[in-house]
Motif scaffolding. Structure first.
Motif, mmCIF file in Angstrom:
data_model
loop_
_atom_site.group_PDB
_atom_site.id
_atom_site.type_symbol
_atom_site.label_atom_id
_atom_site.label_comp_id
_atom_site.label_asym_id
_atom_site.label_seq_id
_atom_site.Cartn_x
_atom_site.Cartn_y
_atom_site.Cartn_z
ATOM 1 N N VAL A 1 6.842 19.873 -15.451
ATOM 2 C CA VAL A 1 6.432 18.721 -14.650
ATOM 3 C C VAL A 1 7.637 18.198 -13.884
ATOM 4 C CG1 VAL A 1 5.453 16.400 -14.668
ATOM 5 C CG2 VAL A 1 4.620 18.100 -16.290
ATOM 6 N N ALA B 1 3.350 20.327 -10.932
ATOM 7 C CA ALA B 1 3.322 20.788 -12.315
ATOM 8 C C ALA B 1 2.858 22.239 -12.337
ATOM 9 C CB ALA B 1 2.405 19.918 -13.161
ATOM 10 N N THR C 1 2.240 25.775 -15.192
ATOM 11 C CA THR C 1 2.091 26.174 -16.591
ATOM 12 C C THR C 1 2.216 27.684 -16.717
ATOM 13 O OG1 THR C 1 -0.319 26.391 -16.424
ATOM 14 C CG2 THR C 1 0.545 24.251 -17.100
ATOM 15 N N ARG D 1 4.498 23.810 -20.040
ATOM 16 C CA ARG D 1 4.117 23.040 -18.843
ATOM 17 C C ARG D 1 5.357 22.391 -18.243
ATOM 18 N NH1 ARG D 1 -0.108 20.725 -16.231
ATOM 19 N NH2 ARG D 1 0.033 18.570 -15.537
ATOM 20 N N GLN E 1 -3.846 19.160 -13.366
ATOM 21 C CA GLN E 1 -3.499 17.748 -13.504
ATOM 22 C C GLN E 1 -4.410 17.028 -14.489
ATOM 23 O OE1 GLN E 1 -0.616 16.672 -12.038
ATOM 24 N NE2 GLN E 1 -0.610 18.851 -11.573
#
Length: 539
Positions: free
Chosen positions: A525, A530, A532, A523, A244
């Motif tokens: 979201v 979230a 990656t 990434r 984050q």
């Protein structure tokens, strides 16, 4: 120098790209700061320590007393003339669900914190979740007018009333020194904590700005991951917390410092309790010889979605899967010898189920074994061939559709993940002889998971890529989705997806034909969190 386990979690390069012997410099060493794997640290240097931490982990997961799991203890001392640690903790308290309230608060501003008071609360078992904001060093944490030492932590006697502790104090998680405070409280043989999330170097707060300093922000992000995003594994929550704040860390050395210094001392995969525990009701066959192995999981009369089911027979079979929204799952074990096969079921806020089934004497055997299991990423097919001489290749079919574009190598065993599976399908294994003749085995019927239990992002494929590259998304709920591509400097180079998507599995593609060669970060979201993943563009 900052001791960090992010080195083992962020797998980009060797962390010393510029060759100057200073590791993890950003951007010179080409680290992207995002976690590729989840990592924590067991503070063990001798077999006796291993026995303690493994024993406490199993106690926390399987034998923690009923009624203990929602007892929270927040500790705050004066940070400077203008700033109270208790005010910092009150921002975190807003993220804790109602079942943990009222939180026991020992704050210097309230005049009720001391070494003796903290030890008394912990020994009484009011410590399922502990959060601390005060000054500290390697071997002590501040407790207002005095300090609690590592020796005090090691001597705690809360027994099986275990919990986990987060502190923004300086250096109390400094694992480069022998037995820091964090290590002592995890190694405590008669109690203490099962995990400690603490700093290996200085924590950073903002004077006269409680709750807005870099360490405060990461503290809040960890509790948000744990209690609001459902990322309750200690190591997973740490990775989400870091992720984050990576964009901020690339432009702010204080946030970068804090991302490096935060580590989990304790188990990585263990699920933190976030509510009172329930007992699982699990139904499955007592005997099995071939075909599907159905499992039904409920708790309190309601189906349990996302429960992890494992079938294990030592040296013979290991297969896992997760239950769907109706609490159902069918696994296809490939056990080949009679005997006992263990059945375990785990999930969030439930006691683990440990059972067994008998693999009968007439278990399917012979020269070919073919099985399939539905999982979060698709249907995993597996096969074993006792004899491969004279074979030219192997083909797999979902109903009438061949899954592999070219014949697979005829090796003794193999696996194939069908990411595109939907609903119930029949799968076939085809063995192609050198003369072109084909022999087909099957079908086995596998029901793909209709819903995902949580947010997931697959690895990019193909990877490396030169043109079109794809990602599979698993969404637990309808909502807004953005999948963006970044270079290692943190600059957004493309947006692969942006908009509303329904719950379930989706495939998103990005044409990387115009992107320079190099390493990139995708990434994802959503409102649920979230994630990656790393990809390489090759030219």
């Amino acid at each position: 120098l900052i001791p960090t386990d992010l080195y083992f979690s962020d797998l980009d390069g060797d962390w010393n790209a510029d060759g100057d012997g200073y590791w993890g410099e950003w951007p010179d060493d080409e680290v992207d700061l995002y976690a590729d794997v989840f990592v924590s640290r067991f503070p063990v240097v001798a077999p006796g320590f291993v026995d303690v931490v493994v024993g406490k982990t199993l106690t926390y997961e399987k034998e923690i007393p009923a009624g203990h799991t929602t007892r929270a203890l927040f500790l705050g001392a004066r940070l400077d003339s203008y700033t109270w640690g208790g005010d910092c903790k009150d921002y975190v308290a807003e993220l804790v669900p109602d079942q943990f309230k009222p939180i026991t608060k020992l704050y210097q501003k309230l005049g009720n914190i001391s070494r003796a008071a903290v030890i008394a609360q912990m020994n009484a078992g009011n410590c399922a979740v502990v959060n601390h904001a005060a000054h500290a060093n390697y071997t002590i944490i501040g407790t207002g007018p005095d300090n609690m030492s590592g020796a005090d932590a090691y001597a705690l006697t809360n027994g099986d009333k275990l919990g986990w502790m987060y502190s923004i104090g300086c250096m109390c998680g400094g694992f480069d020194r022998y037995q820091s405070f964090a290590e002592n409280i995890v190694l405590a043989p008669e109690g203490g904590m099962v995990a400690a999330i603490m700093n290996s170097r200085y924590g950073w707060y903002t004077p006269n700005g409680p709750g807005i300093g870099p360490s405060d922000r990461l503290d809040q992000a960890y509790f948000r991951a744990m209690f609001q995003k459902g990322m309750t594994n200690f190591g997973y929550a740490l990775a989400d917390m870091r992720d984050q704040w990576v964009p901020a860390a690339k432009g702010n050395a204080y946030y970068r410092w804090c991302i490096y210094e935060n580590n989990v001392i304790g188990p990585n995969e263990t699920l933190g309790w976030t509510d009172q525990m329930q007992t699982l009701a699990v139904e499955h066959p007592d005997h099995w010889s071939h075909g599907g192995f159905p499992v039904s999981v409920t708790a309190g009369g309601s189906p349990v979605k996302g429960a992890l089911v494992c079938l294990f027979k030592e040296g013979d079979c290991y297969v896992t899967g997760r239950t769907d929204a109706s609490g159902q799952l069918t696994l296809y074990p490939d056990a080949s010898e009679p005997g006992e096969m263990l059945v375990t079921v785990t999930g969030q806020n439930v006691w683990p189920y440990e059972g067994a089934t008998t693999v009968d004497d007439d278990v399917s055997a012979g020269d070919v074994r073919f099985a399939g299991a539905a999982g979060e990423e698709g249907v995993l097919l597996s096969w074993r061939l006792e004899e491969t001489a004279g074979l030219a290749g192997v083909n797999l079919y979902r109903n009438a559709e061949r899954l592999n574009t070219a014949p697979l190598a005829p090796e003794a065993g193999g696996r194939y993940l069908d990411r595109a599976a939907r609903g119930v399908n029949d799968y076939y294994l085809e063995l192609v002889q050198a003369d072109g003749a084909a022999l087909r085995y099957g079908p086995i019927s596998v029901s793909a998971l209709g819903e995902t239990a949580w947010l997931a992002l697959s690895a990019a494929y193909p990877n490396p890529a030169a043109g079109l590259v794809s990602f599979d998304l698993e969404l637990p709920a309808d909502g807004s989705v953005e999948l963006a591509i970044y270079d290692l400097s943190g600059r957004r180079v493309a947006t692969a997806a942006s908009g509303e998507l329904a719950a379930g599995r989706h495939t998103v593609s990005w044409d990387a034909g115009g992107a320079p060669a190099g390493v990139y970060i995708a990434r994802l979201v959503t409102a649920d969190g979230a994630l990656t993943t790393r990809l390489v563009i090759a030219r």
